[in-house]
Design a protein around this motif. Structure first.
Motif, PDB file in Angstrom:
ATOM      1  N   GLY A  35       0.795  -1.208   0.000  1.00 22.14           N
ATOM      2  CA  GLY A  35       0.000   0.000   0.000  1.00 22.14           C
ATOM      3  C   GLY A  35       0.835   1.269   0.000  1.00 22.14           C
ATOM      4  O   GLY A  35       0.311   2.363  -0.147  1.00 22.14           O
ATOM      5  N   LEU A  36       2.128   1.147   0.161  1.00 17.12           N
ATOM      6  CA  LEU A  36       3.017   2.296   0.216  1.00 17.12           C
ATOM      7  C   LEU A  36       3.290   2.813  -1.191  1.00 17.12           C
ATOM      8  O   LEU A  36       3.687   2.062  -2.075  1.00 17.12           O
ATOM      9  CB  LEU A  36       4.335   1.897   0.884  1.00 17.12           C
ATOM     10  N   GLU A  37       3.059   4.101  -1.396  1.00 17.54           N
ATOM     11  CA  GLU A  37       3.291   4.684  -2.710  1.00 17.54           C
ATOM     12  C   GLU A  37       4.315   5.800  -2.581  1.00 17.54           C
ATOM     13  O   GLU A  37       4.138   6.730  -1.790  1.00 17.54           O
ATOM     14  CB  GLU A  37       1.988   5.231  -3.285  1.00 17.54           C
ATOM     15  N   LEU A  38       5.367   5.711  -3.335  1.00 13.68           N
ATOM     16  CA  LEU A  38       6.410   6.721  -3.295  1.00 13.68           C
ATOM     17  C   LEU A  38       6.055   7.880  -4.209  1.00 13.68           C
ATOM     18  O   LEU A  38       5.482   7.680  -5.281  1.00 13.68           O
ATOM     19  CB  LEU A  38       7.746   6.111  -3.728  1.00 13.68           C
ATOM     20  N   PRO A  39       6.402   9.105  -3.826  1.00 15.30           N
ATOM     21  CA  PRO A  39       6.086  10.250  -4.684  1.00 15.30           C
ATOM     22  C   PRO A  39       6.911  10.211  -5.964  1.00 15.30           C
ATOM     23  O   PRO A  39       8.118  10.005  -5.941  1.00 15.30           O
ATOM     24  CB  PRO A  39       6.453  11.460  -3.820  1.00 15.30           C
ATOM     25  N   GLY A  40       6.243  10.376  -7.087  1.00 11.49           N
ATOM     26  CA  GLY A  40       6.931  10.403  -8.369  1.00 11.49           C
ATOM     27  C   GLY A  40       7.417   9.055  -8.845  1.00 11.49           C
ATOM     28  O   GLY A  40       8.263   8.966  -9.725  1.00 11.49           O
ATOM     29  N   ALA A  41       6.910   7.979  -8.270  1.00  9.65           N
ATOM     30  CA  ALA A  41       7.403   6.647  -8.617  1.00  9.65           C
ATOM     31  C   ALA A  41       6.660   6.008  -9.780  1.00  9.65           C
ATOM     32  O   ALA A  41       7.097   4.991 -10.284  1.00  9.65           O
ATOM     33  CB  ALA A  41       7.322   5.730  -7.403  1.00  9.65           C
ATOM     34  N   ASP A  42       5.554   6.584 -10.223  1.00  8.78           N
ATOM     35  CA  ASP A  42       4.790   5.992 -11.315  1.00  8.78           C
ATOM     36  C   ASP A  42       5.443   6.348 -12.646  1.00  8.78           C
ATOM     37  O   ASP A  42       5.284   7.447 -13.168  1.00  8.78           O
ATOM     38  CB  ASP A  42       3.349   6.481 -11.292  1.00  8.78           C
ATOM     39  N   LEU A  43       6.204   5.421 -13.191  1.00  3.84           N
ATOM     40  CA  LEU A  43       6.903   5.630 -14.459  1.00  3.84           C
ATOM     41  C   LEU A  43       6.346   4.725 -15.537  1.00  3.84           C
ATOM     42  O   LEU A  43       7.005   4.488 -16.544  1.00  3.84           O
ATOM     43  CB  LEU A  43       8.402   5.371 -14.267  1.00  3.84           C
ATOM     44  N   SER A  44       5.129   4.243 -15.354  1.00  2.32           N
ATOM     45  CA  SER A  44       4.571   3.278 -16.292  1.00  2.32           C
ATOM     46  C   SER A  44       4.328   3.869 -17.675  1.00  2.32           C
ATOM     47  O   SER A  44       4.382   3.153 -18.671  1.00  2.32           O
ATOM     48  CB  SER A  44       3.272   2.693 -15.737  1.00  2.32           C
ATOM     49  N   ASN A  45       4.048   5.161 -17.773  1.00  2.03           N
ATOM     50  CA  ASN A  45       3.782   5.783 -19.070  1.00  2.03           C
ATOM     51  C   ASN A  45       5.019   6.435 -19.678  1.00  2.03           C
ATOM     52  O   ASN A  45       4.933   7.075 -20.716  1.00  2.03           O
ATOM     53  CB  ASN A  45       2.673   6.824 -18.937  1.00  2.03           C
ATOM     54  N   GLU A  46       6.154   6.303 -19.022  1.00  2.00           N
ATOM     55  CA  GLU A  46       7.383   6.938 -19.494  1.00  2.00           C
ATOM     56  C   GLU A  46       8.132   6.022 -20.453  1.00  2.00           C
ATOM     57  O   GLU A  46       8.111   4.804 -20.319  1.00  2.00           O
ATOM     58  CB  GLU A  46       8.294   7.272 -18.314  1.00  2.00           C
ATOM     59  N   GLU A  47       8.769   6.632 -21.428  1.00  2.00           N
ATOM     60  CA  GLU A  47       9.625   5.888 -22.349  1.00  2.00           C
ATOM     61  C   GLU A  47      11.043   6.416 -22.206  1.00  2.00           C
ATOM     62  O   GLU A  47      11.250   7.616 -22.033  1.00  2.00           O
ATOM     63  CB  GLU A  47       9.160   6.068 -23.793  1.00  2.00           C
ATOM     64  N   LEU A  48      11.985   5.525 -22.285  1.00  5.16           N
ATOM     65  CA  LEU A  48      13.377   5.897 -22.165  1.00  5.16           C
ATOM     66  C   LEU A  48      13.913   6.223 -23.547  1.00  5.16           C
ATOM     67  O   LEU A  48      13.899   5.383 -24.443  1.00  5.16           O
ATOM     68  CB  LEU A  48      14.183   4.753 -21.541  1.00  5.16           C
ATOM     69  N   ALA A  49      14.366   7.437 -23.726  1.00  3.29           N
ATOM     70  CA  ALA A  49      14.895   7.854 -25.019  1.00  3.29           C
ATOM     71  C   ALA A  49      16.388   8.109 -24.877  1.00  3.29           C
ATOM     72  O   ALA A  49      16.815   9.058 -24.216  1.00  3.29           O
ATOM     73  CB  ALA A  49      14.184   9.111 -25.498  1.00  3.29           C
ATOM     74  N   VAL A  50      17.192   7.233 -25.455  1.00  5.61           N
ATOM     75  CA  VAL A  50      18.642   7.332 -25.381  1.00  5.61           C
ATOM     76  C   VAL A  50      19.195   7.249 -26.784  1.00  5.61           C
ATOM     77  O   VAL A  50      18.801   6.388 -27.570  1.00  5.61           O
ATOM     78  CB  VAL A  50      19.232   6.189 -24.515  1.00  5.61           C
ATOM     79  N   ARG A  51      20.105   8.121 -27.088  1.00 10.52           N
ATOM     80  CA  ARG A  51      20.746   8.081 -28.391  1.00 10.52           C
ATOM     81  C   ARG A  51      21.908   7.081 -28.330  1.00 10.52           C
ATOM     82  O   ARG A  51      22.828   7.236 -27.532  1.00 10.52           O
ATOM     83  CB  ARG A  51      21.259   9.473 -28.762  1.00 10.52           C
ATOM     84  N   VAL A  52      21.854   6.058 -29.136  1.00 11.24           N
ATOM     85  CA  VAL A  52      22.869   5.010 -29.140  1.00 11.24           C
ATOM     86  C   VAL A  52      23.843   5.278 -30.276  1.00 11.24           C
ATOM     87  O   VAL A  52      23.448   5.414 -31.433  1.00 11.24           O
ATOM     88  CB  VAL A  52      22.228   3.618 -29.307  1.00 11.24           C
ATOM     89  N   LEU A  53      25.111   5.355 -29.912  1.00 11.67           N
ATOM     90  CA  LEU A  53      26.153   5.563 -30.909  1.00 11.67           C
ATOM     91  C   LEU A  53      26.772   4.227 -31.273  1.00 11.67           C
ATOM     92  O   LEU A  53      26.965   3.367 -30.403  1.00 11.67           O
ATOM     93  CB  LEU A  53      27.238   6.490 -30.355  1.00 11.67           C
ATOM     94  N   PRO A  54      27.139   4.031 -32.514  1.00 17.31           N
ATOM     95  CA  PRO A  54      27.831   2.790 -32.874  1.00 17.31           C
ATOM     96  C   PRO A  54      29.237   2.773 -32.271  1.00 17.31           C
ATOM     97  O   PRO A  54      29.780   3.817 -31.899  1.00 17.31           O
ATOM     98  CB  PRO A  54      27.883   2.828 -34.403  1.00 17.31           C
ATOM     99  N   LYS A  55      29.800   1.589 -32.157  1.00 18.70           N
ATOM    100  CA  LYS A  55      31.136   1.438 -31.598  1.00 18.70           C
ATOM    101  C   LYS A  55      32.138   2.195 -32.462  1.00 18.70           C
ATOM    102  O   LYS A  55      32.147   2.062 -33.685  1.00 18.70           O
ATOM    103  CB  LYS A  55      31.498  -0.048 -31.518  1.00 18.70           C
TER     104      LYS A  55
END
Length: 99
Positions: free
Chosen positions: A45-65
């Motif tokens: 039942g414990l809910e942390l503030p700002g912990a709901d990341l279910s709708n977030e997408e991680l956007a990272v630019r990947v560089l080739p080796k």
């Protein structure tokens, strides 16, 4: 078990003064102590503030080796050429994995 290293140590005379019954009762008291365990239902039942990341997408630019990088065949991380320790059977190994 936490140990307080600042407490004075017992001498041999102090150890000889402890009776066997007293030592047995101390042992029983230590083994009878209960461990405080949090129940899963309480944490559910414990809910942390700002912990709901279910709708977030991680956007990272990947560089080739890059040409000055290599992939360690032990940890599979990409490292700079300066981190190359050795090659085993023609496979590059980084300094961390070689240590």
């Amino acid at each position: 078990m936490a140990t307080d290293y600042d407490t004075p140590r017992k001498t041999d005379d102090d150890l000889n003064e402890d009776s066997i019954e007293e030592l047995k009762s101390r042992r029983n008291d230590k083994s009878a102590s209960a461990v405080d365990v949090d129940e899963f239902e309480q944490a559910e039942g414990l809910e942390l503030p700002g912990a709901d990341l279910s709708n977030e997408e991680l956007a990272v630019r990947v560089l080739p080796k890059q040409q000055d990088e290599f992939t360690c065949m032990s940890c599979f991380l990409v490292h700079h050429r300066s981190q190359l320790a050795e090659e085993k059977n023609g496979q590059p190994i980084c300094r961390d994995c070689a240590a």
